[in-house]
Enzyme design. Structure first.
Site, PDB file in Angstrom:
ATOM      1  N   GLY A 301     111.771 105.103  42.922  1.00  0.00           N
ATOM      2  CA  GLY A 301     113.165 104.955  43.338  1.00  0.00           C
ATOM      3  C   GLY A 301     114.142 105.750  42.501  1.00  0.00           C
ATOM      4  O   GLY A 301     115.329 105.806  42.806  1.00  0.00           O
ATOM      5  N   GLU A 327     114.818  96.930  42.405  1.00  0.00           N
ATOM      6  CA  GLU A 327     114.675  96.706  43.840  1.00  0.00           C
ATOM      7  C   GLU A 327     115.704  97.464  44.675  1.00  0.00           C
ATOM      8  O   GLU A 327     115.402  97.869  45.803  1.00  0.00           O
ATOM      9  CB  GLU A 327     114.758  95.209  44.158  1.00  0.00           C
ATOM     10  CG  GLU A 327     116.084  94.568  43.806  1.00  0.00           C
ATOM     11  CD  GLU A 327     116.149  93.117  44.280  1.00  0.00           C
ATOM     12  OE1 GLU A 327     115.464  92.797  45.253  1.00  0.00           O
ATOM     13  OE2 GLU A 327     116.895  92.332  43.669  1.00  0.00           O
ATOM     14  N   LYS A 421     112.187 117.761  26.148  1.00  0.00           N
ATOM     15  CA  LYS A 421     112.498 117.034  24.912  1.00  0.00           C
ATOM     16  C   LYS A 421     111.245 116.555  24.190  1.00  0.00           C
ATOM     17  O   LYS A 421     111.318 116.075  23.049  1.00  0.00           O
ATOM     18  CB  LYS A 421     113.412 115.848  25.228  1.00  0.00           C
ATOM     19  CG  LYS A 421     114.800 116.273  25.706  1.00  0.00           C
ATOM     20  CD  LYS A 421     115.647 115.091  26.108  1.00  0.00           C
ATOM     21  CE  LYS A 421     117.053 115.545  26.520  1.00  0.00           C
ATOM     22  NZ  LYS A 421     117.044 116.468  27.653  1.00  0.00           N
ATOM     23  N   VAL A 458     117.823 117.981  34.868  1.00  0.00           N
ATOM     24  CA  VAL A 458     117.856 118.017  36.321  1.00  0.00           C
ATOM     25  C   VAL A 458     119.283 117.753  36.788  1.00  0.00           C
ATOM     26  O   VAL A 458     119.862 116.710  36.481  1.00  0.00           O
ATOM     27  CB  VAL A 458     116.896 116.975  36.929  1.00  0.00           C
ATOM     28  CG1 VAL A 458     116.964 117.015  38.442  1.00  0.00           C
ATOM     29  CG2 VAL A 458     115.482 117.245  36.454  1.00  0.00           C
ATOM     30  N   THR A 482     129.520 116.793  23.377  1.00  0.00           N
ATOM     31  CA  THR A 482     129.085 116.429  22.031  1.00  0.00           C
ATOM     32  C   THR A 482     129.211 117.618  21.081  1.00  0.00           C
ATOM     33  O   THR A 482     129.576 117.454  19.916  1.00  0.00           O
ATOM     34  CB  THR A 482     127.631 115.929  22.046  1.00  0.00           C
ATOM     35  OG1 THR A 482     126.799 116.932  22.621  1.00  0.00           O
ATOM     36  CG2 THR A 482     127.518 114.656  22.876  1.00  0.00           C
TER      37      THR A 482
END
Length: 632
Positions: A301, A327, A421, A458, A482
């Site tokens: 999901g 869910e 990473k 992404v 940052t």
């Protein structure tokens, strides 16, 4: 409402038929006057014969025109082909009228007839009049529509090819593109100064800024769906500095497959500025990998997981199984796939957490998948820096549970989603993903083939920087960075999913696949581009503020551990790095140490230090950043 529209349409048809009757009558009289040099006295004796001819010609013409659907055109969309069809209809109608007149002439014994030259003049005048009248109708309907448009929207169209022509046609035939198209930009110098459907082709891309000023442009539509990534980026780099709203037509793949129409224009997305050619997926390879297979996606999901499910569904798997702990996400991707594929896709959705070993074994045992794509993970760097034990429980032990279930229940191939990473990690999240790669390296080649796929940031994924920046722009700023020196590699969600699919298809045991992601992007440039794409000016309308590096954050990301060990694949955009095996016994010792650390609820500082001892490449971010700063 439909009845009213039908009645209006009938009235318009009757109006055009009335104009045709009037035109035939006038052109008949004009033809007779031409025959006698406009001498009314000379042609008066033929008036009764003319009326008799017209009494036959008018109804015959109306019948022929109705049969040939001359009264069913959408006038604002009339083309040259339609005009040719109208001309042919006029010729047929005139020939039929003359035949009927000749029959009537002999049947009723008429003693007089019209001059032969009349039959030469009248068809020419009728044809010219009917075509001219219909052309005027087209102009009138277009002008009427234009008067009702938003005069504030002034459009510059980029592309005088099929994409641009489609936009102009859509503009002429519907209200989906409000505003006025003022000019066209095209790099083909032979077209400069010419007109496309009445719109001036002003010049090439170098003239975009000049055209925007001259024509007071407020919106730019990029209408070259076949444009290469490099050219698209160069042109859009010019456009983004104009303060105009920028929109684009869909990609050529979407147009060819029928998913969208050329004229379904959309807002320019940041990925349009990356300038990298799209990945060409080896459809045959992926199809043979997925077709008629039971495929399972953990974290199905999430941003990457859900896109994997969309892509997998296209290749007709025997069954698609989605594992998701949240869910709401599971429900959304389930409903989307049901709407798209219906009963053509055998779909199952399981609410389960990979942290639950028993539940994970239960699901894998029940479905016995051929392929598992493992996308479930905690990925937010600052959150995992603050909660390292949770990163271990989910990323490390969750992955181990799925890996062991895959081995136990005969999964043929296991593909894990990793990250850049994980390469020389400077944060805890990256260290856990590197440890997950080490888990795969420890598996013996006895059944299941294990591989990992690494990629960079992404665009648009949950928690990525782009949605954050967009939200900050919507709120009026400022955008917070940052560090203005930070660079990152970027890819789109579909690119990431396609890389995973093809890598999985070609993977052998203990390989790490990497995408050629092109040039890295400065996050500062990304923020400025997003502001410009919103029609605003950086540092004027929206400020950009530097707030300091977050814990574990480094100024750059690496994709590969050892470039000397890099090998090309059949896909020029995908590379592979062979991984050295790790002893299963050594890996198990590491897992036991981590398990004691999280079970005994050690401090996060001690857990971080422990992970540094287990992942040899885990380094302090300050050390890496100071080294980069010194090199600059």
């Amino acid at each position: 409402m439909k009845g009213r529209m039908f009645a209006v349409g009938r009235l318009k048809q009757m109006f055009v038929m009335l104009l045709d009757c009037l035109g035939l009558f006038c052109m008949g009289g004009l033809a007779l006057l031409l025959r006698f040099d406009f001498s009314i006295s000379d042609c008066s004796e033929y008036f009764s014969d003319l009326l008799l001819f017209l009494a036959i010609q008018i109804p015959v013409t109306l019948v022929v025109f109705w049969i040939r659907r001359m009264y069913h055109y959408v006038w604002r969309a009339i083309t040259a082909f339609d005009m040719a069809s109208m001309a042919l209809s006029s010729v047929i109608a005139y020939a039929a009228s003359v035949v009927c007149y000749i029959i009537a002439f002999f049947a009723f014994g008429f003693t007089r007839r019209l001059p032969f030259s009349f039959y030469f003049f009248q068809p020419i005048l009728v044809l010219a009049g009917q075509v001219a009248m219909r052309s005027l109708l087209r102009v009138w309907t277009m002008v009427s529509r234009t008067k009702g448009e938003n005069d504030e929207e002034r459009i510059l169209l980029i592309g005088a090819g099929e994409g641009g022509r489609a936009i102009l046609n859509e503009k002429a035939t519907s209200g989906r593109i409000p505003g006025h198209i003022c000019c066209i930009i095209d790099d083909n110098a032979e077209k400069w100064g010419k007109y496309l459907d009445g719109v001036l082709i002003y010049g090439g891309r170098e003239q975009i800024g000049e055209a925007v000023e001259r024509f007071r442009i407020t919106q730019i539509i990029f209408a070259i769906p076949t444009c290469t990534g490099k050219d698209r980026r160069e042109i859009l780099d010019i456009c983004k500095n104009t303060r105009c709203e920028i929109r684009t037509v869909p990609g050529i793949y979407d147009i060819v497959t029928g998913a969208v129409q050329v004229a379904d224009i959309k807002e320019i997305q940041l990925e349009d500025l990356l300038g990298r050619e799209p990945i060409c997926l080896n459809m045959e390879l992926v199809a043979s990998f997925l077709k008629d297979r039971v495929v399972m996606v953990t974290g199905g999901g999430g941003s990457i997981g859900s896109e994997l499910c969309r892509q997998i569904a296209k290749f007709n798997p025997a069954k698609l199984v989605i594992i998701e702990s949240y869910e709401n996400n599971a429900y959304e991707i389930q409903q989307e796939l049901i709407r798209t594929y219906g009963e053509r896709l055998d779909l199952s959705v399981e609410i389960a957490s990979i942290r639950d070993k028993q539940r994970t074994y239960e699901v894998v045992s029940h479905y016995r998948p051929d392929v598992i794509f493992h996308a479930a993970a905690h990925k937010h760097v600052p959150l995992m820096e603050a909660c390292p034990s949770e990163a271990i429980k989910n990323n490390v032990f969750g992955t181990y549970h799925v890996v062991r279930a895959a081995e136990k229940f005969g999964v043929k191939k296991f593909v894990m989603i990793s990250t850049d990473k994980a390469v020389n990690p400077t944060n805890f999240m990256g260290a856990t993903k590197r440890f997950c790669e080490m888990i795969l390296q420890s598996r013996q080649k006895i059944g299941t083939e294990f591989c990992a796929v690494r990629f960079g940031n992404v665009l648009g994924s949950n928690g990525s920087v782009v949605p954050l920046f967009k939200k900050q722009i919507e709120n009026g700023g400022p955008i917070t960075l940052t560090d203005k020196r930070i660079i990152r590699y970027f890819m789109t969600i579909p690119e990431a999913a396609q890389l995973v699919l093809e890598a999985g298809a070609m993977a052998e045991h203990n390989q790490v696949f990497v995408l050629d992601m092109g040039e890295p992007v400065k996050i500062l440039d990304l923020a400025e581009n997003l502001i410009r794409l919103s029609g605003l000016v950086p540092y004027v309308d929206i400020q950009i503020e530097e707030i300091g590096l977050r814990p574990g954050e480094k100024l750059y990301e690496e994709l590969l551990i050892d470039n000397d060990n890099l090998r090309k694949t059949a896909n020029s955009k995908i590379f592979v790095e062979e991984q050295l095996p790790i002893s299963p016994e050594e890996l198990m010792e590491h897992l036991l140490v981590l398990d004691r650390a999280v079970t005994e609820e050690n401090s996060k500082e001690s857990i971080i230090e422990l992970m540094k001892s287990l992942v040899p490449t885990y380094r302090d971010p300050n050390e890496i950043n100071d080294m980069v700063a010194a090199e600059k």
